[in-house]
Design an enzyme around this catalytic site. Sequence first.
Site, PDB file in Angstrom:
ATOM      1  N   HIS A  41      -1.374   3.037  -0.388  1.00 33.52           N
ATOM      2  CA  HIS A  41      -2.384   2.399   0.467  1.00 33.52           C
ATOM      3  C   HIS A  41      -2.214   0.889   0.384  1.00 33.52           C
ATOM      4  CE1 HIS A  41      -6.361   2.492   2.497  1.00 33.52           C
ATOM      5  NE2 HIS A  41      -6.605   1.395   1.819  1.00 33.52           N
ATOM      6  N   ASP A  43      -3.548  -2.641   1.529  1.00 28.35           N
ATOM      7  CA  ASP A  43      -4.682  -3.374   2.125  1.00 28.35           C
ATOM      8  C   ASP A  43      -4.208  -4.728   2.620  1.00 28.35           C
ATOM      9  OD1 ASP A  43      -6.576  -1.782  -0.333  1.00 28.35           O
ATOM     10  OD2 ASP A  43      -6.897  -1.555   1.813  1.00 28.35           O
ATOM     11  N   ASP A 184     -12.354   5.570   1.398  1.00 27.91           N
ATOM     12  CA  ASP A 184     -11.725   4.376   0.842  1.00 27.91           C
ATOM     13  C   ASP A 184     -12.776   3.466   0.203  1.00 27.91           C
ATOM     14  OD1 ASP A 184      -9.621   1.793   2.423  1.00 27.91           O
ATOM     15  OD2 ASP A 184     -10.275   2.100   0.348  1.00 27.91           O
TER      16      ASP A 184
END
Length: 236
Positions: A41, A43, A184
């Site tokens: 993931h 960001d 999330d």
Amino acid sequence: MDTRLNCNQKKCISVSMMCSRLVGLQETIQIFEQEKIEYLHIDVMDGSFVPNFGLGCDYINRLRELTNIPLDIHLMIDRPEQKLSWMNIKNTDIVSVHYESTPQIQKTIDLLKTYGCKIFLAINPATPIFVLEEILDYIDGVNVLMVNPGFAGQKIIPSTLLKVKKLVYFLNSNGKDDIVVEVDGNITLEYAKQLKDYGASMFVAGTSSLFMSGIDEYAGNIKKLRNAINSKGAIT
Ligand code: DX5
Ligand code: ZN
């Protein structure tokens, strides 16, 4: 078919790389590969859409040199439609764009389609699920922010728990049970169990689960999270 991509048939873990130390990154990634982590993931933050700067285009390119684990790119940036070409997006990636980040969300989704990646719509805690109504046919998943985005280590906003349950019901009643629900932010083992029971199938692993301790416990922490998201029976 890479089973990693099939996160509505099986529960997937997406490791929050903003929480991963750079020291020993290669060894850390080897642990993720050994534990068959489905996604990394990423960001991406611009300091405007969220009050933080995050992982950028060069980080994405360097990370791709270290592993073939597909990327789950979470764009927390204003006007993503103007910046997609900067990202070196692959067709094995997931890309989440925020509903709140552009007045041209349909156009952004259409543009994302040209990259062949999986398209997720990300929604902030205060954004109601009905905003999805007109774009259900164009997305592969929804990234439900359980915290106000931008920082790791925050506490879940309680209203988001029921929101996930309502979202799954909304998707199923529209014949869209193949749309993946990602959660999330502050996904602890307990919240992971609860959200799995509500129908979430993709879990962002950050400081609340995987990175709670040092590298020697990463494999064990991943196994605990895997057990939590695959545990049978509803929570008490
Ligand atoms: C939130 C970030 C996530 C996550 C990090 O903006 O997108 O990566 O919060 O994990 P936690 O919340 O467990 O530290
Ligand atoms: Zn994220």
